[in-house]
Each structure stands twice: as C-alpha cells, then as structure tokens.
Write an enzyme that holds these catalytic residues in place. Sequence first.
Site, PDB file in Angstrom:
ATOM      1  N   PHE A   1       0.769  -1.117  -0.173  1.00  0.00           N
ATOM      2  CA  PHE A   1       0.173  -0.123  -0.065  1.00  0.00           C
ATOM      3  C   PHE A   1       1.203   1.124  -0.018  1.00  0.00           C
ATOM      4  O   PHE A   1       0.645   2.643   0.482  1.00  0.00           O
ATOM      5  CB  PHE A   1      -0.745   0.163   1.412  1.00  0.00           C
ATOM      6  CG  PHE A   1      -1.873   0.918   0.837  1.00  0.00           C
ATOM      7  CD1 PHE A   1      -2.393   0.607  -0.333  1.00  0.00           C
ATOM      8  CD2 PHE A   1      -3.054   1.332   1.748  1.00  0.00           C
ATOM      9  CE1 PHE A   1      -3.733   1.655  -0.524  1.00  0.00           C
ATOM     10  CE2 PHE A   1      -3.535   2.494   2.074  1.00  0.00           C
ATOM     11  CZ  PHE A   1      -4.355   2.371   0.677  1.00  0.00           C
TER      12      PHE A   1
ATOM     13  N   LYS B   1       9.138  -7.669  -9.831  1.00  0.00           N
ATOM     14  CA  LYS B   1       9.696  -8.118 -10.920  1.00  0.00           C
ATOM     15  C   LYS B   1      10.245  -9.601 -10.276  1.00  0.00           C
ATOM     16  O   LYS B   1      10.407 -10.344 -11.018  1.00  0.00           O
ATOM     17  CB  LYS B   1      10.310  -7.007 -11.354  1.00  0.00           C
ATOM     18  CG  LYS B   1       9.686  -6.400 -12.553  1.00  0.00           C
ATOM     19  CD  LYS B   1      11.287  -5.263 -12.832  1.00  0.00           C
ATOM     20  CE  LYS B   1      11.523  -4.144 -11.750  1.00  0.00           C
ATOM     21  NZ  LYS B   1       9.541  -3.205 -11.813  1.00  0.00           N
TER      22      LYS B   1
ATOM     23  N   ALA C   1       5.441  -0.580 -17.134  1.00  0.00           N
ATOM     24  CA  ALA C   1       4.164  -0.037 -16.447  1.00  0.00           C
ATOM     25  C   ALA C   1       2.895  -0.836 -17.399  1.00  0.00           C
ATOM     26  O   ALA C   1       3.031  -1.862 -17.136  1.00  0.00           O
ATOM     27  CB  ALA C   1       4.394   1.411 -16.867  1.00  0.00           C
TER      28      ALA C   1
ATOM     29  N   GLY D   1      12.509  12.687  -7.597  1.00  0.00           N
ATOM     30  CA  GLY D   1      12.365  11.751  -6.989  1.00  0.00           C
ATOM     31  C   GLY D   1      11.872  10.717  -7.927  1.00  0.00           C
ATOM     32  O   GLY D   1      11.266   9.652  -8.387  1.00  0.00           O
TER      33      GLY D   1
ATOM     34  N   LYS E   1      13.587  -7.349 -16.367  1.00  0.00           N
ATOM     35  CA  LYS E   1      12.276  -7.237 -17.494  1.00  0.00           C
ATOM     36  C   LYS E   1      12.863  -7.527 -18.681  1.00  0.00           C
ATOM     37  O   LYS E   1      11.859  -7.919 -19.195  1.00  0.00           O
ATOM     38  CB  LYS E   1      12.186  -5.651 -17.629  1.00  0.00           C
ATOM     39  CG  LYS E   1      11.868  -4.531 -16.462  1.00  0.00           C
ATOM     40  CD  LYS E   1      10.958  -2.824 -16.935  1.00  0.00           C
ATOM     41  CE  LYS E   1      10.756  -2.595 -15.786  1.00  0.00           C
ATOM     42  NZ  LYS E   1      11.743  -0.579 -15.548  1.00  0.00           N
TER      43      LYS E   1
ATOM     44  N   GLY F   1       5.450   5.392 -13.366  1.00  0.00           N
ATOM     45  CA  GLY F   1       4.502   6.747 -13.119  1.00  0.00           C
ATOM     46  C   GLY F   1       4.112   6.177 -12.269  1.00  0.00           C
ATOM     47  O   GLY F   1       3.401   4.259 -12.844  1.00  0.00           O
TER      48      GLY F   1
END
Lengths: 333, 333
Positions: free
Chosen positions: A10, A123, A152, A204, A222, A313
């Site tokens: 969360f 991942k 994403a 960030g 990935k 994002g």
Amino acid sequence: MEVKLSLFGFGNVGKTVARVLLEKEAFFRERYGVEFKVVSIADTSGTVWLPEGIDLREALTVKETFGKLSAWTNDYEVYNFTPKEAVQEIDADIVIDVTNDKNAHEWHLTALRDEKAVVTSNKPPLAFHYAELREEAEKRNIPYLFEATVMAGTPIITLLRHGLRGDTVGRIEAVLNATTTFILSEMEKGLDFDDALKEAQKLGIAERDPSGDILGIDAGYKATILHCLAFEPITFDMASVKGIVEVTPGEIERAKAKGKTIRLVATIEEGRIVVGPKEIPKNSPLAVESHENVAVIKTDLLGKLVIKGAGAGLKETASGVVSDIVMAALMMR
Amino acid sequence: MEVKLSLFGFGNVGKTVARVLLEKEAFFRERYGVEFKVVSIADTSGTVWLPEGIDLREALTVKETFGKLSAWTNDYEVYNFTPKEAVQEIDADIVIDVTNDKNAHEWHLTALRDEKAVVTSNKPPLAFHYAELREEAEKRNIPYLFEATVMAGTPIITLLRHGLRGDTVGRIEAVLNATTTFILSEMEKGLDFDDALKEAQKLGIAERDPSGDILGIDAGYKATILHCLAFEPITFDMASVKGIVEVTPGEIERAKAKGKTIRLVATIEEGRIVVGPKEIPKNSPLAVESHENVAVIKTDLLGKLVIKGAGAGLKETASGVVSDIVMAALMMR
C-alpha cells in the site's frame, strides 16, 4: 459478478490502484459487469481484513494521514500476518502483489495452489521463478498475470502473450528503464553522472538507493521476463548486465557529435540477454525521452513491430495492474 | 489436439496462410500442442472438401499452376457451394474468411450459430455488422477474431481488446492505409497524384480499381472497427471520410516547406470518426513511411501509447490471420 481482492502493498502504486478501483467503479460495472470488493490491504505495518469489504476512501485517508495502516484501530482489526499466512487465511479471488518482496514467489505459489489468481507488478518472482510459477498456474488453469512488471501499463506482455501467436520472434531490442534515460538525458545537457543522478533523486525519479536502476538490474529483470514470454523460461543470472555508472561525459559528447544518443538498451534473443549502454541514432525508435519505454520486436512473419509508451509513473503502473485484475476476473468467471 | 479449418478465399492472402500452416506445422504442434487440418478450401471457382484433410502443398501447386481450384479434378471432388452452404455442410472448428465478400457477415453469422469459430481479415462484415456479430459470438461464447482487418498482423486489435482493460480511451489517431502513404510519399518526390497512383499500380501496391484506398474507404472501415473496440459499436456510415484524390502538389510542397508531411489520418473519438489528409510534423509518430501503419492511443491512466508495424503485405497479413487461428483453437480447447 462480485470479485474479492486481496491487496499486498500500500505504497504509491498500491494507493493508486485503490484510487482507480474506487474512481472507476461504475466503469468496471458497466463495461465488464464486475464489482470489485477489496477484502484486505497489507502494508509493512500490518494487514487490515474485512470480509464484507474495506472502505477504500477511508483506507486511503488513514494511510495518507498516519503513513501506516496499523494506525487504523477504530473500526478495523489489524492482523500481523506474514504474506503467506494472509494468502492462506483470507478468502479472496485475486491476490494482488504491488510490493517489492524479493521472496514473493513463495506466496504467489501458495495463492495459485489455493486456486487464487495472482496479479503482480513485482519483478523478482518472475525474473527468478518464471517456469515454476507458470507451470503451477497452467496446471490449475488459474490466471497468473504480470503486465505491470515491464513497461508499466504499456501492454507489451499482452502483446507477446496473445498478439503474435503465429510468429516466431527473432529478437527484441528495448529501452526498459526510465531512470537511466533521465540520467543520460541530463548528461547530454552537460551534467556529469553524479550530478545527473542527484537531480534524478531530487525529483523522485531515482530512489535513495538507485543501484537497481543504474546498475541495469531493473532492466535486466524486465528483459528476463520478456525472454520467458518470447522464447523459453530463463532466469536473471543468465543475463549479461552492465549499468550506466561508467558512462563518461566524453562518451556522451562523442555520441552527440555523431548525431547519436546513449540509452540503456536490452537485447533479447533466444538464450541470450544483454543489457548495457548503447549508441542509438537520434531517429531510431529506441531513442526515447523522458519516462517513455520502447520495444522493437522482430519476427519472421510480421517483420518489425514497435510498441512505445509509459515505462514508469503511478497511474501508468496502476493501468497495468488494473488491466490484469479485470482480465483475471473475466477469466475466472 | 486436432483442429479442423475451413478456408474461404485462396488468393494471395489465402495462399500465404496455407503456406504458413504448412511450413510452421512443427512450431504449432510444439508450442501450442495444436495440429491443424484444413478440411476445405474455397476460391471463386469452387470448393475443395476432404474431411481427412487436404494436402496443402498440392493445393498450392494446383492453384499456382492453373489459377483455380476447380482444375484439381484427379483426386478431389470440387463442390459448387455458396459460402453459406459450405459453412453449413462442412464439419469444421474454425471458419477462415480471407475473401473480399461484402456480404460475408451472413455466413459469419451462420458459422457462429453453428458453434464454429470465425477468423476474418475481411473488413465489411465488421464495419457494417459489428454489434450483431459480437452479440452472436458472445451469446454462444464462440471466438470471433479479426486481428488482420486493421494494420495487417500488427496486433492493435489484441491490444485494444485485452491490453488496456482498466483504461478509458480518449482518442486514437492512426495511419491505417499503406497505399495512400506510398502515393503521398511519391508526390513528395515530385510526381503529381495521377502519376504517383500509376506508379503504385505498377508496383502492385494499389489495385487496378484503387478507389477503396484513395477515397479513404479502406481507412474508414478500419477506423470504424477500432471505434467498435475502443468505444461502442458503430457503423461505417457514421464516419466522415475524405480521401487523398484532391491533394495537390502545391499542398505537398507547402507542407514540406514547414517541415511537415501529409498523411491520410484517421481520428477516432467516442461517437466520432474522421478520416482525411492531414499535415503531420516530420518527427511525429504519425509520420510513417512505406508499408508501416501506426496508431497513437490516448487514455486516462496510461497516457500515450504508440503501436507501429506493417499495415500491408502477404506474410504480414497472414501473421494476423494465423495468430487468430491459434487463439481460436486455444479458446475452444
């Protein structure tokens, strides 16, 4: 149809997934005939569990006000489950993993054995245990979905899984990590590596410990996942991975003078994964900017296919997670 | 698992599909556990039907030698079925439509009602009868697949159907017709429209009757199909379509002077389809060349997604047809 969700993680992605489930409730009902009921949410402080369904608005408020779910003691019981215990105890249709738990494959397997679908943006389970997880999922015919692990929500996983069934893939070349693209772009503007990294951290874009990105490990994970889909299962230790820490301002300048740009490129062929900085012509589809990722897929029938979209994002990652949640719900119907 | 195929259309695309089924037999068996058996092939001269399975190598030889299947009289019976009769008579799992039959929706419906899956590269059934066909397929839970109708085998259909389930699409902008791209590119080199068209016809890129391409009808059909997937069912008569026949060398020059290029662009929004020539910046993803098609999809969560790949070609179209055949076989298992 009501579908019970158990949310693990969360943080920023988990909160965004909850927000999308809340804000697009009517969309899911009208378009797919599905009502989602979040029966548990876990963060590092504990697990909130309510079989009748958690009020997501309240959960988001508690988390944003107090920083942890365990502060939510007025209406809800907070449990100290391990993830595995939580998977076993909580009655859910879909287990959602948006954590960074490196050992999550253990409770993914528990979920699958318990006939619960798994949706993950995490991942390492795939980069190290793909064969075992897929076998367990296929044996029981339970959805195991992971669109958000690569690029994403840009649907490269769906595309490789379902879109090219007659084709034999020859090679994939891809830019799969947005943090390194940002750092390399800043270096093109004249910063050295350390200052570019600091800038990324200030905004960030890079984490406080940036090693996963700058050493190429994230891109390597990935690339490993793409290899498993396009060819056969493989693990991350088979990948040859080099990050961008040794890229010098001189190399950036020399590339620029040739009309080229340096990007962290993953090259994936059968049995071979190479990740490393590479000079790319400015007009190549691989010369992405900002948070865009791209994959160029070469196959025997179709030839060349390019898919380009957000690679990072919060909403963009939630897009992939939620797409999988809907898919899992429809598959289990 | 053995899967019985009934092939309608044995022109260039049909022959290429047969060739792929033949050449990649081992691939389909090993990767998907599927054995395809072509039980019938129809061209305009007649239908060859053999429940034990047709020898594809021979069928290709007959077609290439004599130009028509009806010449094949030594081993095989040639029937004079209408497509509807053929669908009803012939026992098959999947009906494949690679014809140009404008009324094919009638026998697509017959197939679905008969619990046969349909795979089609033929656009008018979808551009005019999407709602009815989808309803029939969903009611009976029978696959109705059409990847090759838009952008050849480039998996835009799979992507919109399965890859973005949590997203709400806002707009799609796309270049969906390769013939017009070729003609406009030739005009940029200095030819006028008529000479550019003649060049396209000479190379086999444009048909003898090129109206479907140059009037924007082909792109309009495809845009209609994308609208049905991204939003709700609609028919082609709702589309506002303008072709490229009125594009003048002067307009091409003026665009060029501004660093732009003219392409036939389809813009698709909820309830609105517009196809027409449009000035595009040279560095826009829409500024494709040669036989590439592209779609730029904007959504609420993911933002901008670009998919680019072959929009024409025989192997490239067969890629989409065969991907759907495999998908249908796996769905019916």
